[in-house]
Motif scaffolding. Structure first.
Motif, PDB file in Angstrom:
ATOM      1  N   UNK A  43      31.468  -7.068  -8.433  1.00 10.52           N
ATOM      2  CA  UNK A  43      30.199  -7.496  -8.881  1.00 10.52           C
ATOM      3  C   UNK A  43      30.630  -9.014  -9.242  1.00 10.52           C
ATOM      4  N   UNK A  44      31.781  -9.549  -9.492  1.00  5.18           N
ATOM      5  CA  UNK A  44      32.192 -10.970 -10.030  1.00  5.18           C
ATOM      6  C   UNK A  44      32.700 -11.498  -9.054  1.00  5.18           C
ATOM      7  N   UNK A  94      22.836 -13.251 -10.233  1.00  2.00           N
ATOM      8  CA  UNK A  94      23.063 -11.531 -10.129  1.00  2.00           C
ATOM      9  C   UNK A  94      24.186 -11.244 -10.902  1.00  2.00           C
ATOM     10  N   UNK A  95      25.427 -12.177 -10.958  1.00  2.00           N
ATOM     11  CA  UNK A  95      26.662 -11.610 -11.624  1.00  2.00           C
ATOM     12  C   UNK A  95      26.053 -11.583 -13.331  1.00  2.00           C
ATOM     13  N   UNK A 152      39.377  -8.851 -16.354  1.00  7.20           N
ATOM     14  CA  UNK A 152      38.476  -9.257 -15.288  1.00  7.20           C
ATOM     15  C   UNK A 152      37.271 -10.380 -15.849  1.00  7.20           C
ATOM     16  N   UNK A 153      36.271  -9.585 -16.814  1.00  7.05           N
ATOM     17  CA  UNK A 153      35.437 -10.566 -17.483  1.00  7.05           C
ATOM     18  C   UNK A 153      35.830 -11.860 -17.996  1.00  7.05           C
ATOM     19  N   UNK A 154      37.112 -11.772 -18.631  1.00 10.23           N
ATOM     20  CA  UNK A 154      37.588 -13.248 -19.149  1.00 10.23           C
ATOM     21  C   UNK A 154      38.008 -14.180 -17.936  1.00 10.23           C
ATOM     22  N   UNK A 155      38.463 -13.625 -16.825  1.00  9.90           N
ATOM     23  CA  UNK A 155      39.021 -14.324 -15.772  1.00  9.90           C
ATOM     24  C   UNK A 155      37.515 -14.977 -15.048  1.00  9.90           C
TER      25      UNK A 155
END
Length: 810
Positions: A701-702, A710-711, A735-738
């Motif tokens: 999704x990212x 959309x992300x 993942x979110x931090x990256x």
């Protein structure tokens, strides 16, 4: 002590000399009073005892005469009001309020106690509430029989419950400066200016209300008003016609009393009308012409309780006074009003935990009396005692002074009417039910905490919910201030208002008791209500304890749910039904039929969800995301309700949850679903332990091939209210931090509001804990700090401020 307990004892009927032979010229004494004035009331009683009339006529609706004897009933205590409402439309209504210090009330009580004939003399309520033709006031008004009336004095009350204020038609801005128009709108101000006063209230208090000896001001007031009427003339348009009719009707009532053989007639009216009613009266032909053709309608009259707060000018009442509590005090304590008042003020302040000593009271009394002497006033008035209160008792604190205003100056005394007074059956049932459940109607807001495990509190709750179904907002839900998730607790706020008497009359068309009226009201909603409205009504019916209405409602609801193909409507309808399931625990309500309807709705939602989620815009996706959350919670409630019953129902509840999760799983891999909704569906399946590839989905999704907006939408749908997931899943956190650190400056600026909205749902403690985990793993917060030159001189001021706040810790 109630107000009626301190009223002066009714004077015995005066002895009358034998009538001389031959015709006797009638004597008509007109007492021009100010509505709700204690000085006027005291002077009026003295004048009535001296005059010894054989009939007393009071300004008020003449068709209320059959109800006047209830003023002397044991259960009647002012403030009360005459209520008139149209038989075909109860919303069209009018009130005529009376306080214990109202001259009209005292005249009425005096006549009833002395055995003297008493009646009203103003226009009947049937004319006051009659609809007026649109062109009625376009024509020239009929020729006046006397000098002509002035502005509305506020004795009568307009439809809707509030007295109309003075209405002066102004053709152009310059005409507003015409002193005659200004004096007609406020005649007391004109007289006060002539006497050298800048405040009409203070002039009236000095001249009339400060008369503690009961001496009569009425001849001089009538003379002053007659002169004022000659100077200012009469209003134009509808005000002229209304006032012409009012005074014509009063004169006709006086003539009728004389024609019946009454020879000593006392007339109690607003001071403005007094010159138009003095004897001898002009020929009756002109008055008959004015009254001819006046519209009428069928009305009903009764007595209702009133409050001091609704006598106040601030309530919008046209004949209101600024200080009902002060005026009542002047009536009940004429011997030492200032000393007694400031003593009451001291008690009121002590109730609010403010320190007030006897020495404070003595100094306040001295200051009030000194101010009155300096201002050449015969008695310290409200202005003087308020200034003394603020300066001495409150130490100049306006907030403490406002407590006195709320508690004493205005006050919230609620009157009572005798049980024998005619009332609609619905109100009689409400009064009896409140007496049985020990619920009092009070003008001040009162919080009621109910424990539904107690039978009496459960009955109270049912009563309150039935009243809400009828649109009677006497009691409304309130916040208890206690964090409780139990279904056995309810908190209500109750505030009685006189206008609720009209609401009761309007609701009386549905039934003669609160229960039957609420049931009929529900049946009426079945005809045109939508599916969502019907499900909300089900919840209200369960809370109100209306089993007869519920059975029919279940049938209609099942039929309506079978015909409604809109999935959004079905999703909106389910949560109220699911919430209603839990009321069977404490209230012991059978919700079997309700459970069947709920299960049908869940099955239809699951079947229609895949078609409802495709190709949505941002607003529709946000709305559907909220509905998905609500349906998920509703399915959980249905499963809990089933778990507390038999095994077959347990399996049914579990099956509903499986069907719901299966419906969500059918959309989780679709590409035509909005990111906000898709992220939420993934999150719900993760929480249900139905997905084992969450990191891969988050990474996909990212990824770089997805639009930045959309992300952000996917992140909001997945991580909103999800701090615990990030705190305990290091892979998701990385993942979110990256993704955030990989955004370029333009993307970061564009997405910052969306990302902040997502993380704004986390609590401060969760955000601090999340930041600590990022630092611990060596994230950006733990990277090598950039060398920054510290300007110690610039930081010195800030450090000194911090040191001052911390009390010199440095």
């Amino acid at each position: 002590m109630t107000a009626s307990a301190v009223e002066p004892a009714a004077a015995p009927a005066p002895e009358r000399a034998e009538a001389p032979a031959g015709p006797v010229e009638p004597q008509v004494e007109v007492y021009g009073i100010r509505h709700h004035g204690p000085g006027s009331a005291r002077s009026l009683l003295t004048a009535l005892e001296a005059f010894a009339p054989d009939v007393v006529l009071i300004e008020g609706p003449v068709d209320a005469d059959p109800l006047l004897h209830f003023a002397a009933a044991a259960g009647t205590a002012p403030p009360v009001a005459l209520l008139a409402y149209a038989a075909d439309d109860p919303a069209v209504s009018a009130f005529w309020p009376f306080a214990v210090f109202s001259p009209e009330w005292q005249a009425l009580r005096w006549a009833l106690g002395a055995g003297v004939e008493v009646g009203m003399c103003d226009l009947p309520a049937a004319q006051v509430l009659a609809p007026q033709r649109a062109d009625l006031f376009d024509a020239e008004p009929p020729e006046p029989a006397t000098d002509g009336p002035g502005a509305e004095d506020g004795a009568g009350v307009a439809p809707g419950g509030g007295a109309p204020g003075p209405a002066v038609a102004v053709a152009d801005p310059d005409a507003a400066l015409d002193p005659r128009r200004w004096a007609r709108a406020d005649p007391l101000r004109a007289l006060a200016e002539a006497a050298g006063y800048d405040d009409p209230e203070r002039w009236w208090d000095d001249v009339v209300e400060a008369r503690l000896d009961g001496s009569s001001p009425f001849p001089l007031l009538t003379e002053a008003m007659a002169e004022l009427r000659r100077e200012v003339g009469r209003p134009a348009g509808k005000d002229a016609l209304r006032e012409e009719r009012r005074e014509a009707h009063m004169r006709q009532t006086i003539r009728a009393a004389v024609k019946r053989g009454r020879r000593r007639v006392a007339v109690v009216c607003g001071a403005w009308h007094a010159p138009a009613l003095t004897w001898p009266l002009p020929p009756a032909v002109a008055d008959a012409r004015v009254l001819r053709g006046a519209p009428k309608r069928k009305v009903t009259l009764t007595w209702v309780p009133w409050t001091h707060g609704h006598l106040a000018t601030a309530s919008g009442y046209g004949a209101g006074i600024t200080s009902p509590g002060w005026y009542e005090h002047l009536w009940t304590a004429p011997d030492a009003p200032v000393v007694r008042w400031l003593t009451h003020v001291a008690h009121a302040l002590r109730r609010h935990d403010l320190v007030v000593s006897s020495a404070h009271v003595i100094e306040a009394v001295r200051l009030a009396e000194t101010l009155a002497a300096l201002r050449l006033r015969p008695l310290a008035g409200l202005a003087e005692v308020q200034e003394a209160t603020r300066a001495v008792l409150c130490d100049g604190d306006d907030r403490a002074a406002r407590l006195v205003t709320a508690d004493l100056v205005v006050g919230e005394a609620l009157g009572a009417v005798d049980p024998a007074v005619p009332m609609v059956p619905l109100e009689a049932d409400l009064v009896a039910t409140c007496r049985r459940l020990r619920v009092r109607r009070e003008p001040k807001a009162r919080v009621l905490d109910l424990d539904l495990r107690r039978p009496v509190d459960q009955a109270r709750s049912q009563l309150f919910h039935r009243l809400r179904l009828l649109g009677i907002d006497w009691v409304t839900p309130a916040d208890s201030g206690v964090d409780s998730q139990g279904t056995f607790r309810e908190t209500w706020s109750a505030t009685w208002r006189p206008a609720l008497a009209v609401a009761l009359v309007r609701a009386a068309v549905w039934g003669t008791t609160v229960e039957s009226a609420a049931t009929a009201r529900v049946h009426d909603r079945l005809e045109g209500g939508s599916l969502v409205e019907l499900t909300r009504t089900v919840e209200h019916c369960l809370l109100a304890g209306l089993p007869d209405a519920l059975q029919r409602l279940f049938t209609v609801l099942a039929e309506r749910a079978a015909l409604d193909a809109d999935v959004v409507h079905l999703m909106e309808a389910l949560p109220p039904l699911a919430r209603a399931q839990r009321y069977g625990d404490v209230r012991r309500t059978d919700t079997g039929a309700l459970r069947q309807v709920s299960e049908v709705l869940v099955l239809r939602i699951c079947a229609g969800l895949p078609q409802a989620v495709g190709s949505l815009d941002d607003d529709s996706a946000a709305r559907l995301r909220g509905l998905v959350d609500q349906v998920g919670a509703a399915v959980g409630l249905l499963a809990e309700a089933a778990a507390s019953t038999e095994d077959v129902e347990l399996l049914a509840g579990t099956g509903l949850r499986e069907r719901w999760l299966g419906a969500l799983a059918t959309v989780v891999d679709r590409r035509d679903v909005h990111g906000l909704l898709l992220g939420r569906v993934v999150r719900l399946l993760v929480d249900a332990d139905r997905l084992d590839d969450v990191p891969a989905r988050v990474e996909r999704a990212l990824s770089h091939g997805v639009d930045a907006a959309a992300k952000a939408a996917w992140v909001e749908g997945f991580f909103a209210d999800g701090a615990l997931l990030l705190l305990h899943d290091a892979q998701l956190r990385d993942l979110l931090d990256g993704w955030v650190t990989s955004l370029d400056e333009r993307e970061f600026t564009d997405l910052l509001p969306l990302v902040r909205r997502t993380f704004g749902t986390f609590t401060p403690a969760e955000r601090r804990s999340l930041a600590g985990r990022l630092v611990a793993r060596g994230g950006p917060a733990a990277s090598s700090p950039v060398a920054v030159e510290l300007d110690e001189e610039l930081a010195h001021g800030a450090l000194d401020t911090v040191d001052l706040i911390l009390g010199g810790a440095r």
